[in-house]
Design a protein around this motif. Sequence first.
Motif, PDB file in Angstrom:
ATOM      1  N   GLY A  79       0.801  -1.220   0.000  1.00 15.86           N
ATOM      2  CA  GLY A  79       0.000   0.000   0.000  1.00 15.86           C
ATOM      3  C   GLY A  79       0.829   1.262   0.000  1.00 15.86           C
ATOM      4  O   GLY A  79       0.351   2.335  -0.397  1.00 15.86           O
ATOM      5  N   SER A  80       2.082   1.143   0.438  1.00 16.31           N
ATOM      6  CA  SER A  80       2.976   2.308   0.446  1.00 16.31           C
ATOM      7  C   SER A  80       3.847   2.340  -0.811  1.00 16.31           C
ATOM      8  O   SER A  80       4.846   3.044  -0.863  1.00 16.31           O
ATOM      9  CB  SER A  80       3.855   2.290   1.700  1.00 16.31           C
ATOM     10  N   HIS A  81       3.442   1.545  -1.792  1.00 17.76           N
ATOM     11  CA  HIS A  81       4.098   1.517  -3.109  1.00 17.76           C
ATOM     12  C   HIS A  81       5.529   0.997  -3.062  1.00 17.76           C
ATOM     13  O   HIS A  81       6.368   1.403  -3.863  1.00 17.76           O
ATOM     14  CB  HIS A  81       4.057   2.910  -3.750  1.00 17.76           C
ATOM     15  N   VAL A  82       5.795   0.088  -2.125  1.00 17.49           N
ATOM     16  CA  VAL A  82       7.085  -0.600  -2.088  1.00 17.49           C
ATOM     17  C   VAL A  82       6.936  -1.868  -2.920  1.00 17.49           C
ATOM     18  O   VAL A  82       6.154  -2.754  -2.577  1.00 17.49           O
ATOM     19  CB  VAL A  82       7.498  -0.960  -0.643  1.00 17.49           C
ATOM     20  N   ASP A  83       7.669  -1.945  -4.046  1.00 14.91           N
ATOM     21  CA  ASP A  83       7.521  -3.098  -4.940  1.00 14.91           C
ATOM     22  C   ASP A  83       8.650  -4.114  -4.798  1.00 14.91           C
ATOM     23  O   ASP A  83       8.870  -4.950  -5.680  1.00 14.91           O
ATOM     24  CB  ASP A  83       7.429  -2.621  -6.393  1.00 14.91           C
ATOM     25  N   THR A  84       9.373  -4.063  -3.674  1.00 12.70           N
ATOM     26  CA  THR A  84      10.436  -5.024  -3.400  1.00 12.70           C
ATOM     27  C   THR A  84       9.888  -6.451  -3.435  1.00 12.70           C
ATOM     28  O   THR A  84       8.827  -6.709  -2.865  1.00 12.70           O
ATOM     29  CB  THR A  84      11.045  -4.760  -2.006  1.00 12.70           C
ATOM     30  N   PRO A  85      10.574  -7.394  -4.099  1.00 10.10           N
ATOM     31  CA  PRO A  85      10.107  -8.785  -4.107  1.00 10.10           C
ATOM     32  C   PRO A  85       9.964  -9.340  -2.685  1.00 10.10           C
ATOM     33  O   PRO A  85      10.809  -9.093  -1.830  1.00 10.10           O
ATOM     34  CB  PRO A  85      11.205  -9.526  -4.875  1.00 10.10           C
ATOM     35  N   VAL A  86       8.889 -10.077  -2.441  1.00 13.55           N
ATOM     36  CA  VAL A  86       8.610 -10.655  -1.121  1.00 13.55           C
ATOM     37  C   VAL A  86       8.456 -12.160  -1.236  1.00 13.55           C
ATOM     38  O   VAL A  86       7.669 -12.652  -2.051  1.00 13.55           O
ATOM     39  CB  VAL A  86       7.334 -10.050  -0.507  1.00 13.55           C
ATOM     40  N   ILE A  87       9.217 -12.885  -0.426  1.00 13.13           N
ATOM     41  CA  ILE A  87       9.058 -14.337  -0.304  1.00 13.13           C
ATOM     42  C   ILE A  87       8.423 -14.607   1.049  1.00 13.13           C
ATOM     43  O   ILE A  87       8.997 -14.271   2.083  1.00 13.13           O
ATOM     44  CB  ILE A  87      10.402 -15.069  -0.402  1.00 13.13           C
ATOM     45  N   ILE A  88       7.241 -15.194   1.052  1.00 11.21           N
ATOM     46  CA  ILE A  88       6.580 -15.560   2.299  1.00 11.21           C
ATOM     47  C   ILE A  88       7.137 -16.897   2.778  1.00 11.21           C
ATOM     48  O   ILE A  88       7.248 -17.853   2.010  1.00 11.21           O
ATOM     49  CB  ILE A  88       5.053 -15.654   2.109  1.00 11.21           C
ATOM     50  N   LEU A  89       7.491 -16.946   4.052  1.00 11.28           N
ATOM     51  CA  LEU A  89       8.032 -18.148   4.672  1.00 11.28           C
ATOM     52  C   LEU A  89       7.171 -18.449   5.884  1.00 11.28           C
ATOM     53  O   LEU A  89       7.153 -17.680   6.845  1.00 11.28           O
ATOM     54  CB  LEU A  89       9.486 -17.909   5.089  1.00 11.28           C
ATOM     55  N   THR A  90       6.427 -19.570   5.869  1.00 12.01           N
ATOM     56  CA  THR A  90       5.437 -19.777   6.919  1.00 12.01           C
ATOM     57  C   THR A  90       5.125 -21.248   7.143  1.00 12.01           C
ATOM     58  O   THR A  90       5.372 -22.088   6.277  1.00 12.01           O
ATOM     59  CB  THR A  90       4.131 -19.044   6.548  1.00 12.01           C
ATOM     60  N   ALA A  91       4.574 -21.524   8.335  1.00 15.85           N
ATOM     61  CA  ALA A  91       4.124 -22.882   8.643  1.00 15.85           C
ATOM     62  C   ALA A  91       2.741 -23.160   8.078  1.00 15.85           C
ATOM     63  O   ALA A  91       2.279 -24.292   8.075  1.00 15.85           O
ATOM     64  CB  ALA A  91       4.122 -23.081  10.162  1.00 15.85           C
ATOM     65  N   ARG A  92       2.055 -22.111   7.601  1.00 12.49           N
ATOM     66  CA  ARG A  92       0.738 -22.293   7.007  1.00 12.49           C
ATOM     67  C   ARG A  92       0.893 -22.869   5.599  1.00 12.49           C
ATOM     68  O   ARG A  92       1.575 -22.278   4.763  1.00 12.49           O
ATOM     69  CB  ARG A  92      -0.003 -20.964   6.933  1.00 12.49           C
ATOM     70  N   THR A  93       0.249 -23.991   5.371  1.00  9.50           N
ATOM     71  CA  THR A  93       0.464 -24.678   4.094  1.00  9.50           C
ATOM     72  C   THR A  93      -0.809 -24.891   3.294  1.00  9.50           C
ATOM     73  O   THR A  93      -0.790 -25.588   2.287  1.00  9.50           O
ATOM     74  CB  THR A  93       1.126 -26.044   4.334  1.00  9.50           C
ATOM     75  N   SER A  94      -1.916 -24.298   3.719  1.00  6.52           N
ATOM     76  CA  SER A  94      -3.168 -24.512   2.991  1.00  6.52           C
ATOM     77  C   SER A  94      -3.139 -23.776   1.656  1.00  6.52           C
ATOM     78  O   SER A  94      -2.441 -22.780   1.482  1.00  6.52           O
ATOM     79  CB  SER A  94      -4.363 -24.019   3.815  1.00  6.52           C
ATOM     80  N   ILE A  95      -3.907 -24.283   0.700  1.00  6.64           N
ATOM     81  CA  ILE A  95      -4.014 -23.654  -0.608  1.00  6.64           C
ATOM     82  C   ILE A  95      -4.564 -22.238  -0.465  1.00  6.64           C
ATOM     83  O   ILE A  95      -4.113 -21.305  -1.137  1.00  6.64           O
ATOM     84  CB  ILE A  95      -4.921 -24.484  -1.539  1.00  6.64           C
ATOM     85  N   ASP A  96      -5.539 -22.054   0.436  1.00  9.85           N
ATOM     86  CA  ASP A  96      -6.140 -20.730   0.629  1.00  9.85           C
ATOM     87  C   ASP A  96      -5.095 -19.712   1.063  1.00  9.85           C
ATOM     88  O   ASP A  96      -5.086 -18.565   0.586  1.00  9.85           O
ATOM     89  CB  ASP A  96      -7.264 -20.802   1.669  1.00  9.85           C
ATOM     90  N   ASP A  97      -4.214 -20.108   2.001  1.00  8.55           N
ATOM     91  CA  ASP A  97      -3.183 -19.194   2.466  1.00  8.55           C
ATOM     92  C   ASP A  97      -2.186 -18.879   1.350  1.00  8.55           C
ATOM     93  O   ASP A  97      -1.746 -17.741   1.196  1.00  8.55           O
ATOM     94  CB  ASP A  97      -2.428 -19.784   3.663  1.00  8.55           C
TER      95      ASP A  97
END
Length: 224
Positions: free
Chosen positions: A71-89
């Motif tokens: 929302g602050s117009h930062v377009d830096t690539p983001v890799i999400i790393l998480t224990a949540r593994t559902s398709i929805d997430d």
Amino acid sequence: MTISRILIIEDEERISSFIAKGLKASGFQPTVAATGLEGGSLAQAQDFELIILDLGLPDEDGFDVLKRIRGSHVDTPVIILTARTSIDDTVAGLEGGADDYMAKPFRFEELLARVRLRLRPQANGADTHTLKAGSLELDLGSRRAILSGREIDLSTREFALAEAFMRNPGHVLSREQLLSRVWGYDFDPGSNVVDVYVRYLRNKLGAEWFTTVRGMGYRFEEPA
């Protein structure tokens, strides 16, 4: 050569420290934030080439951090790393502006490959496609090892270990560094797997490439 700055937003100190050490050993400059508020503020105030974002933060959901960053117009690539593994997430993360999504537990070699992939368009060709040392070559694209013009069959782990050595020629790498770089944070630090795989590489590539430094680790260098 410019060193890529990477922001790690992760509240588990064991994991953030492991990632930071691995990235630093691979030539990156990591910064760690333990909360969503701190991480979001850093992402908006400083220039990073990549952000690694955990979803289960202590003060807010990682999705909210991602939304605020985008929302602050930062377009830096983001890799999400998480224990949540559902398709929805996974779908929510990608549709919310993430560039990649990795589930915990993870192997550092895979995370590093994804980091390099996301940085490649910005790297101006700095990330070498082929590593060379004397008669030995590693093709990082095809994952092939060539020694004196002959292809050597290396397993995935053997190739990753050889890559770790060839990216740090002449430097002593400790067993801890090699464990985190190749096997991942969830691997038993008391294991002798590094010594076993160095032996495999010595058998396949030649013992003269790898020097044991007593009490410290191993050093890779081109034979005289």
